[in-house]
Scaffold this active site. Sequence first.
Site, PDB file in Angstrom:
ATOM      1  N   ASN A 220       0.827  -1.206   0.000  1.00 13.63           N
ATOM      2  CA  ASN A 220       0.000   0.000   0.000  1.00 13.63           C
ATOM      3  C   ASN A 220       0.859   1.253   0.000  1.00 13.63           C
ATOM      4  OD1 ASN A 220      -2.470  -1.372   0.025  1.00 13.63           O
ATOM      5  ND2 ASN A 220      -2.470  -1.532   2.253  1.00 13.63           N
ATOM      6  N   HIS A 270      -1.194  -7.013   5.818  1.00 14.99           N
ATOM      7  CA  HIS A 270      -2.326  -7.123   6.733  1.00 14.99           C
ATOM      8  C   HIS A 270      -1.901  -7.762   8.055  1.00 14.99           C
ATOM      9  CE1 HIS A 270      -5.580  -6.850   3.346  1.00 14.99           C
ATOM     10  NE2 HIS A 270      -4.901  -5.726   3.527  1.00 14.99           N
ATOM     11  N   TYR A 279      -0.282  -8.923  -2.776  1.00 12.51           N
ATOM     12  CA  TYR A 279       0.333  -7.678  -2.310  1.00 12.51           C
ATOM     13  C   TYR A 279       1.833  -7.650  -2.611  1.00 12.51           C
ATOM     14  CZ  TYR A 279      -3.772  -5.961   0.208  1.00 12.51           C
ATOM     15  OH  TYR A 279      -5.010  -5.477   0.521  1.00 12.51           O
TER      16      TYR A 279
END
Length: 804
Positions: A220, A270, A279
């Site tokens: 992210n 996460h 990811y």
Amino acid sequence: MTGMIGYSRRSLLRLGGTVAAGALALPPAERPWTGHPRAGRRGGAGLGDPREDDPFAALRRAWRDVTAGSGFDAAAEPYRSRLAELGAAAARHRDAMRPGPSSLWPGLPFPSFTATPARLRAMARAYALPGTGLTGDAGLAAAVADGVDHYRRRVYAAGAEATGNWWHWRIGVPRALLDAALLTDPHLGERRAGALLEAVDHFAPECVLDDYDGTSTGANRVDLCTVRLLRAVLAADPDGAARAVAALSPVFPYVTEGDGFHRDGSFVQHTWVPYQGTYGASLLSGFATLFAVLRGSPWEVTDPNRQVVLDAVERSFAPFVHDGLCMDLVSGRAVGRGPYGDHARGRAIAAAVLLLGETASAAERARWRSMVKGWALRDTVRPMPRAAEREDLGFHARLVALLADDGVPAAAEPTGHRLFPESARAVHRGRGWCAGLSMASDRIGHYEHGNGENLRGWHTGSGMLHWWAEGHGDQYSDFFWETVDPCRLPGTTVSTRRPADGAGEAWGDTRPPVRWVGGVTDGRYAAVGQHLTGLESTLEAFKSWFFLDDAVVCLGAGISCADGVPVETVVDNRRTGARLTVDRTAGWAHLEGHGGYVLPCARLRTLREERTAAPERPSAGRAVTPAGGGPAARNAARPAAVAGDAVTRSYVTLWLDHGVDPASAGYFYLLMPGASPAATRARAADPGWVRVLAGSRHRQGVHVPSLGVTAVNFWDGGTAGPLTASAPCAVLVRERGDGTATLTVADPRRDLDELTVTWDRPVSAVHRGHPLLTTAATGRRLTLTWGRLADRGGASHTVTVRLG
């Protein structure tokens, strides 16, 4: 050349010759327009005169080349056809635009977070790329600019409330809109560009990069930095570009818990989910793209810790790529996103590796190119060149040039064992087969669900053992997760009480309160163990896997439960219609074309069934651009799923029934991937091939004389065969046959200040010690004492001794 379905040797050589010319070899009329640099103050959107030495003009060109595609001859096939298709689609989108208060296109009502921005970006690429028939078309660029501004005014407006998933507002939508704006710049114009910049600042402000936590970590964080960098490029903001690049730095260093790269090669997102496949692939792709785009610019990524990302190619990603597919055990909730997703994720990693190689050292680049070439040649289930042709022309150009280059050898599938204690994962490669093990611990969840996805992945962390022999590249690809019995995942020990859909906390916080999960490996063999507690169940078990050359020895003990239902250990559950042979007298079973099993067949139960399910599919997908501008490497924020068309698949299941509420059940069996019936029969007839030293809830161990291997998982201190340990640990001894042996230990619980291990075997000397070894006594037996292992992340530590 094998495995190249649809591509002849001649066509590969021809393509390999054309890619060198690249887009710059095109006639001037076919070259995409590069746009004008912006000039002036930070945050401004004023248009300046184009200057060839302007760094932002160079960044826009680099962004176009790296993400939209370059390095190919637009007049050569398959590029000519694919570019024409892109142009035709862009023309249809342009002609169908009907801006209104609730949509830009009929049938795509706002907010349309994925589809509408994706169409605008596709139109912008048709404008920027050569050979589309709309290259440099001012009308198309104006339509893109109108569409971007219309969406910005109706949905992505500064001051509007961000509803639903945060990812769309901070990453997905702004990246697509900024991408489209940059590819068609300056058609958006000063006023509308300024409004878009204000919207980005509202939803993805620079302060999201201030702290490295929450939703601004790992993959992210790389995405957020990319959004802020594109914003800076559109604004010609050098300070903003510098801040976006500087904010990448927290991603690089190794971590000891939570999101990021761990020293053992684990990658976690996460907080509790191993995530190389989605990811992680997106992070690798993002870094590859940024390294390539920023190379030679004033904002080139020079953080010395960037080497961690380069090292991760072989430490973190390659171990989980098997013949071009990325194993599902590191793909979180993404495993059920349609058929052959494991192959798509493998391609995304391959594309990122090839692009990253362009900014790596010569030695790294050479190794990686050989590795990717091997993956591509062995993936005959979903041949990489054919898929890349549809997904990512830049990757396709690199790949076919690589495949046609006789100077690059194709790396073979490696052999040996990789243990990832930080993420409760293990990968083993024997001769012609590969296996991957997923477990759960106090650091890693049983499974991840969220946004309506993977609601029945409950038992993924209960010891699921994926395995592939030759020709099994689609075993878990073809609607496996949609049709398999979710209570009978291969290798697991489970209570048959069915959990509710989405049981446990979302986003991976389904961790059990157990710490002994991991094991020990010397790089070739391994003893891996899991203290298992069930998800929302009273189940407890102690499971061990001993990974060898041609077999996995599976032991379980201390299996207890009070759920009021039967407890099962699933020996296997193969998606196949193959013939199953069971010899209950001799104690073996064989699945034709797959492999063999040696076990006390009197207890074995089998089932052949057709399973039908309506696969979940997202009502709207997330568009993420991996290296080279292809389709999603991960879809981290999809909305709730809806039912798709029903599919039916065949399964053969083998399991052991431990009865209702067992108090102290156990099991023992051998899995022999790829074995013939004769080899399976012979192993069953040789009970001395493996000797069980211990099979209790306190200790589990085996001795394999032909390999010189003795291995024990000590759940508690004590003695098993010739090995004694002072505390819970894992020990693996291998006698090499040259008068030496290795003794390897690990602390899976991560809590030992001191450990003493005794091997009841004459040893004359310690040939090669270890920094943590504090004392060593040789003679009639070997006694070794290690210092503090608690801080070593469950890693394995080896001592070499000379037998006496």
